[in-house]
Design a protein around this motif. Structure first.
Motif, PDB file in Angstrom:
ATOM      1  N   GLU A 100       0.954  -1.309  -0.053  1.00  0.00           N
ATOM      2  CA  GLU A 100       0.142   0.079   0.002  1.00  0.00           C
ATOM      3  C   GLU A 100       0.851   1.144  -0.083  1.00  0.00           C
ATOM      4  O   GLU A 100       0.534   2.252  -0.839  1.00  0.00           O
ATOM      5  N   TYR A 101       2.043   1.150   0.946  1.00  0.00           N
ATOM      6  CA  TYR A 101       2.887   2.448   0.844  1.00  0.00           C
ATOM      7  C   TYR A 101       3.536   2.730  -0.488  1.00  0.00           C
ATOM      8  O   TYR A 101       3.391   3.684  -0.917  1.00  0.00           O
ATOM      9  N   LEU A 102       4.098   1.560  -1.246  1.00  0.00           N
ATOM     10  CA  LEU A 102       4.622   1.906  -2.300  1.00  0.00           C
ATOM     11  C   LEU A 102       3.772   2.321  -3.386  1.00  0.00           C
ATOM     12  O   LEU A 102       3.915   3.262  -4.182  1.00  0.00           O
ATOM     13  N   ASN A 103       2.365   1.617  -3.640  1.00  0.00           N
ATOM     14  CA  ASN A 103       1.394   2.395  -4.450  1.00  0.00           C
ATOM     15  C   ASN A 103       1.132   3.742  -4.206  1.00  0.00           C
ATOM     16  O   ASN A 103       0.938   4.291  -5.065  1.00  0.00           O
ATOM     17  N   LYS A 104       0.928   4.178  -3.002  1.00  0.00           N
ATOM     18  CA  LYS A 104       0.318   5.435  -2.621  1.00  0.00           C
ATOM     19  C   LYS A 104       1.351   6.453  -2.629  1.00  0.00           C
ATOM     20  O   LYS A 104       1.243   8.127  -2.656  1.00  0.00           O
ATOM     21  N   GLU A 105       2.692   6.166  -2.188  1.00  0.00           N
ATOM     22  CA  GLU A 105       3.767   7.300  -1.932  1.00  0.00           C
ATOM     23  C   GLU A 105       4.673   7.361  -2.881  1.00  0.00           C
ATOM     24  O   GLU A 105       5.547   8.182  -2.929  1.00  0.00           O
ATOM     25  N   LEU A 106       4.864   6.619  -3.836  1.00  0.00           N
ATOM     26  CA  LEU A 106       5.798   6.860  -4.907  1.00  0.00           C
ATOM     27  C   LEU A 106       5.683   8.029  -5.830  1.00  0.00           C
ATOM     28  O   LEU A 106       6.929   8.488  -5.698  1.00  0.00           O
ATOM     29  N   HIS A 107       4.502   8.528  -5.801  1.00  0.00           N
ATOM     30  CA  HIS A 107       4.530   9.847  -6.678  1.00  0.00           C
ATOM     31  C   HIS A 107       5.119  11.026  -5.548  1.00  0.00           C
ATOM     32  O   HIS A 107       5.693  11.969  -5.922  1.00  0.00           O
ATOM     33  N   THR A 108       4.860  10.710  -4.267  1.00  0.00           N
ATOM     34  CA  THR A 108       5.513  11.694  -3.277  1.00  0.00           C
ATOM     35  C   THR A 108       6.939  11.672  -3.273  1.00  0.00           C
ATOM     36  O   THR A 108       7.442  12.802  -3.110  1.00  0.00           O
ATOM     37  N   GLU A 126       8.107 -11.502  -1.446  1.00  0.00           N
ATOM     38  CA  GLU A 126       7.071 -12.123  -2.570  1.00  0.00           C
ATOM     39  C   GLU A 126       7.381 -11.444  -3.697  1.00  0.00           C
ATOM     40  O   GLU A 126       7.702 -10.125  -3.605  1.00  0.00           O
ATOM     41  N   PRO A 127       7.278 -12.075  -4.746  1.00  0.00           N
ATOM     42  CA  PRO A 127       7.725 -11.440  -6.284  1.00  0.00           C
ATOM     43  C   PRO A 127       6.946 -10.194  -6.465  1.00  0.00           C
ATOM     44  O   PRO A 127       7.522  -9.280  -6.798  1.00  0.00           O
ATOM     45  N   GLU A 128       5.556  -9.963  -6.123  1.00  0.00           N
ATOM     46  CA  GLU A 128       4.938  -8.761  -6.201  1.00  0.00           C
ATOM     47  C   GLU A 128       5.470  -7.536  -5.264  1.00  0.00           C
ATOM     48  O   GLU A 128       5.634  -6.318  -5.902  1.00  0.00           O
ATOM     49  N   ILE A 129       5.955  -7.702  -4.203  1.00  0.00           N
ATOM     50  CA  ILE A 129       6.722  -6.966  -3.561  1.00  0.00           C
ATOM     51  C   ILE A 129       7.960  -6.713  -3.951  1.00  0.00           C
ATOM     52  O   ILE A 129       8.305  -5.417  -3.999  1.00  0.00           O
ATOM     53  N   GLN A 130       8.882  -7.628  -4.416  1.00  0.00           N
ATOM     54  CA  GLN A 130      10.061  -7.424  -5.125  1.00  0.00           C
ATOM     55  C   GLN A 130       9.946  -6.475  -6.295  1.00  0.00           C
ATOM     56  O   GLN A 130      10.777  -5.455  -6.474  1.00  0.00           O
ATOM     57  N   GLN A 131       8.912  -6.760  -7.375  1.00  0.00           N
ATOM     58  CA  GLN A 131       8.714  -5.798  -8.421  1.00  0.00           C
ATOM     59  C   GLN A 131       8.242  -4.684  -8.197  1.00  0.00           C
ATOM     60  O   GLN A 131       8.659  -3.476  -8.678  1.00  0.00           O
ATOM     61  N   GLY A 132       7.337  -4.105  -6.967  1.00  0.00           N
ATOM     62  CA  GLY A 132       7.146  -2.760  -6.495  1.00  0.00           C
ATOM     63  C   GLY A 132       8.327  -2.332  -5.800  1.00  0.00           C
ATOM     64  O   GLY A 132       8.560  -0.975  -6.407  1.00  0.00           O
ATOM     65  N   LEU A 133       9.307  -2.823  -5.321  1.00  0.00           N
ATOM     66  CA  LEU A 133      10.324  -2.181  -4.516  1.00  0.00           C
ATOM     67  C   LEU A 133      11.419  -1.816  -5.989  1.00  0.00           C
ATOM     68  O   LEU A 133      11.950  -0.512  -6.153  1.00  0.00           O
TER      69      LEU A 133
END
Length: 264
Positions: A100-108, A126-133
């Motif tokens: 949630e943090y990665l999705n909402k705060e990246l633009h900030t 997990e792969p989804e988190i690795q991809q987000g990071l």
């Protein structure tokens, strides 16, 4: 020019503290052990998950304050290798909040010129988190302001173990000699390579321990223990810790500069 008006209005106690700190006394790297989410929730009769959720706002506030204070590096301890021992529902909640943090705060992060880097055994997430990071790292790679590191699936002992393994691998391949290994080599092969060691380590919730965090890097770090629970931590608390740090004489095993005498 530090953007202090947005975090410390003129006449406020925080502003007075900031104005008392000489520019050269600001830390170049602040590390924080974020502790107290569970106790914060318990005090309010809330489920533990609500403490973790409230902690996200403290992360947001602290990152923005550090950027406006022009602190070059901020490292937050978010999830240790030992945290996998917590109840499965709590681990799943923490991972969901990270997404949630990665999705909402990246633009900030992008808008505030903040560069992002996760440290730790990221490949075990997990792969989804690795991809987000990875996406956050790529999206902020060109930024030149605050360097924000978040420690995930991290521990100081694991980091040192991985560094030793890398040395053994390189030696086996004939790419590393015994004499090549010194403190500079080790520092260059840690997860935090490229950043200075922390000048200031803050631990919230009043606990008097370092919890396996940055064991190599904090050899001469100044410690500030605050009773404030992490979800309540805000810019005022960061400023208070920085002011405390600025009043200290750092020795690094020697004597303060003021006590040094000329050689005769």
């Amino acid at each position: 020019m530090k953007d202090v008006d947005r975090i410390a209005p003129p006449g406020s106690e925080e502003r007075k503290l900031l104005e008392s700190i000489p520019p050269e006394r600001f830390p170049k790297h602040v590390a924080i052990i974020m502790d107290g989410n569970g106790r914060w929730a318990k005090k309010r009769g809330l489920p533990r998950v609500e403490g973790h959720r409230a902690g996200i706002e403290a992360v947001r506030s602290t990152v923005e304050a550090a950027a406006r204070l022009e602190i070059p590096v901020l490292t937050l301890y978010a999830f240790s290798t030992e945290n996998w021992r917590r109840p499965r529902w709590e681990v799943l909640t923490l991972m969901a909040l990270l997404k949630e943090y990665l999705n909402k705060e990246l633009h900030t992060l992008v808008e505030n010129n903040i560069r992002f880097r996760p440290i730790g055994r990221i490949h075990e997430l997990e792969p989804e988190i690795q991809q987000g990071l990875a996406h956050a790292v790529e999206a902020t790679a060109a930024n030149t302001g605050l360097f924000f590191q978040i420690a995930l699936n991290y521990s100081g002992r694991a980091e040192l173990t991985d560094t030793v393994r890398e040395a053994v691998r390189l030696a086996r391949e004939g790419k590393l000699r015994e004499d090549d290994v010194d403190e500079a080599w080790v520092a260059a092969h840690l997860a935090t390579a490229g950043t200075p060691d922390p000048d200031l380590l803050i631990r919230t919730s009043g606990e008097m321990r370092i919890s396996n965090f940055l064991l190599w890097q904090i050899a001469y770090t100044e410690l500030v223990i605050t009773p404030v629970l992490w979800p309540d931590f805000r810019a005022r608390d960061l400023i208070a810790a920085v002011a405390d740090y600025a009043r200290r004489e750092r020795r690094f095993g020697g004597v303060p500069e003021a006590e040094e005498t000329e050689e005769t």
